[in-house]
Design an enzyme around this catalytic site. Structure first.
Site, PDB file in Angstrom:
ATOM      1  N   HIS B 168       0.848  -1.203   0.000  1.00 47.09           N
ATOM      2  CA  HIS B 168       0.000   0.000   0.000  1.00 47.09           C
ATOM      3  C   HIS B 168       0.883   1.253   0.000  1.00 47.09           C
ATOM      4  O   HIS B 168       0.639   2.202  -0.764  1.00 47.09           O
ATOM      5  CB  HIS B 168      -0.927  -0.019   1.221  1.00 47.09           C
ATOM      6  CG  HIS B 168      -1.653   1.265   1.459  1.00 47.09           C
ATOM      7  ND1 HIS B 168      -2.938   1.493   1.009  1.00 47.09           N
ATOM      8  CD2 HIS B 168      -1.277   2.413   2.088  1.00 47.09           C
ATOM      9  CE1 HIS B 168      -3.312   2.712   1.350  1.00 47.09           C
ATOM     10  NE2 HIS B 168      -2.329   3.294   2.009  1.00 47.09           N
ATOM     11  N   GLU B 169       1.896   1.260   0.853  1.00 46.16           N
ATOM     12  CA  GLU B 169       2.775   2.437   0.952  1.00 46.16           C
ATOM     13  C   GLU B 169       3.595   2.619  -0.330  1.00 46.16           C
ATOM     14  O   GLU B 169       3.763   3.739  -0.818  1.00 46.16           O
ATOM     15  CB  GLU B 169       3.694   2.312   2.177  1.00 46.16           C
ATOM     16  CG  GLU B 169       2.962   2.235   3.507  1.00 46.16           C
ATOM     17  CD  GLU B 169       2.019   3.401   3.754  1.00 46.16           C
ATOM     18  OE1 GLU B 169       2.315   4.508   3.282  1.00 46.16           O
ATOM     19  OE2 GLU B 169       0.980   3.198   4.402  1.00 46.16           O
ATOM     20  N   HIS B 172       1.665   4.332  -3.092  1.00 46.92           N
ATOM     21  CA  HIS B 172       1.640   5.808  -3.043  1.00 46.92           C
ATOM     22  C   HIS B 172       2.818   6.382  -3.839  1.00 46.92           C
ATOM     23  O   HIS B 172       2.661   7.355  -4.574  1.00 46.92           O
ATOM     24  CB  HIS B 172       1.740   6.301  -1.593  1.00 46.92           C
ATOM     25  CG  HIS B 172       0.451   6.246  -0.832  1.00 46.92           C
ATOM     26  ND1 HIS B 172      -0.697   6.875  -1.242  1.00 46.92           N
ATOM     27  CD2 HIS B 172       0.140   5.643   0.348  1.00 46.92           C
ATOM     28  CE1 HIS B 172      -1.662   6.663  -0.351  1.00 46.92           C
ATOM     29  NE2 HIS B 172      -1.190   5.908   0.618  1.00 46.92           N
ATOM     30  N   GLU B 202      -5.869   7.235  -1.096  1.00 47.89           N
ATOM     31  CA  GLU B 202      -5.783   6.069  -0.208  1.00 47.89           C
ATOM     32  C   GLU B 202      -6.439   4.853  -0.861  1.00 47.89           C
ATOM     33  O   GLU B 202      -5.908   3.748  -0.815  1.00 47.89           O
ATOM     34  CB  GLU B 202      -6.453   6.361   1.143  1.00 47.89           C
ATOM     35  CG  GLU B 202      -5.706   7.332   2.019  1.00 47.89           C
ATOM     36  CD  GLU B 202      -4.292   6.860   2.333  1.00 47.89           C
ATOM     37  OE1 GLU B 202      -4.090   5.655   2.566  1.00 47.89           O
ATOM     38  OE2 GLU B 202      -3.380   7.703   2.305  1.00 47.89           O
TER      39      GLU B 202
END
Lengths: 50, 282
Positions: B168-169, B172, B202
């Site tokens: 997920h990070e 970004h 997000e």
């Protein structure tokens, strides 16, 4: 054996709108507007035809 | 009351007279059809979005690839100078092992095309560090600088769950969200609209991250499981309504992740079976 879209064409990631997967693309609303216009138009044409 | 006699009158009309009310002439039909086609062309609906961002969405960036890398380098250096970095040990090995698999998945070219990640000209200098902190958090700076806090490592129950957070990070960074935020804040500033965009980022990171972890060989079902556990862990705490939060609600997040698990697994299967769109056919 399973089949599906080829990887690399966006068929799996499938975003549904201009800003990604969280918004609809508005196709349904465009179709609703078109349907409304067609109804009004057909009504007018019917009146003209009488 | 008047409908009955009118209807009966109409039924009594001669057939030719009734037909006048029910039939369009060919020219009227052609006009209606033409209008329909014009509306389709104007709306551009059949084409879909063709922007440069993930999923072909429109995306405006503030930083060039070299600026993005520089921002990531400087911020990472500043953070690591002040933070209590864990130098070695099983926690560090675990974070590096999982992060390296995620970074390797980023290189899968058909996956980049599938998501429409814009990575040409961008350099990623992958670095992975663990910082001693009780918060359950992690982040990835532009240029691939990853930090995982020890509080998160105590919370995740498997490498798959850790992969869900790291992917997920990393998503970004791959989607240039920091650069996009700078560009946006120059135009719309802060406020509810900005929060809405942050939620969208997000959600996009969730979506991309789920594909990334799956292509790295981790189980995407564990991403859903992780968020369920997070929700249970926060059970009695007060949550901000989604509209005034910069993150999507836990329920929405789980529903969306659940919906993407199937396509992510199917996409990985397509890669494993060699069902890949040739570059020339894009």
């Amino acid at each position: 054996m399973s089949f599906g879209p080829l990887l690399g064409g966006g068929g799996y990631y499938q975003p549904q709108g201009p800003r990604g997967p969280w918004l609809g693309c508005g196709c349904s609303s465009i179709l609703m507007i078109m349907a409304g216009m067609m109804l009004v138009m057909s009504g007018c044409l019917r009146m003209l035809g009488q | 009351m008047r409908l009955i006699p009118d209807a009966s009158l109409r039924m009594d009309m001669p057939r030719t007279q009734r037909c006048r009310h029910q039939t369009f002439t060919p020219s009227i039909g052609a006009f209606a059809g033409l209008t329909l086609i014009c509306l389709f062309v104007i709306s551009g609906c059949s084409e879909g979005p063709q922007g440069t961002g993930p999923g072909h969405r429109e995306q405006r960036l503030a930083l060039t690839p070299s600026q993005e890398l520089q921002v990531g380098r400087e911020a990472y250096q500043q953070i690591l100078e002040k933070a209590p970095v864990v130098e070695s040990g099983p926690e560090v090995d675990r974070v590096r092992r999982v992060s390296e698999r995620i970074a390797k998945a980023v290189q899968i070219e058909p996956l980049q095309r599938e998501i429409n990640l814009q990575l040409d000209g961008y350099e990623f200098e992958w670095e992975y560090n663990v910082v001693q902190d009780d918060q359950a958090n992690a982040f990835c700076l532009p240029g691939g600088k990853i930090v995982v806090l020890t509080g998160l490592l105590q919370l995740v129950k498997s490498d798959d769950q850790l992969a869900a957070v790291i992917a997920h990070e990393v998503a970004h960074a791959l989607a240039h969200h920091a650069s996009e935020r700078i560009a946006r804040e120059r135009t719309v500033g802060h406020g509810l609209l900005s929060l809405s965009y942050n939620r969208q980022q997000e959600t996009e990171a969730d979506h991309i991250g789920l594909f990334l972890m799956t292509f790295a060989g981790y189980d995407p079902d564990e991403a859903v499981e992780f968020w369920k556990e997070m929700q249970n862990a926060q059970g009695g705490h007060l949550h901000l309504p989604e509209i005034i939060s910069d993150h999507p609600s836990d329920n929405r997040r789980m529903q969306q992740l659940q919906a993407w698990v199937g396509p992510a697994k199917a996409a990985k299967q397509a890669l494993d079976e060699g069902r890949v769109l040739p570059i020339s056919r894009r």
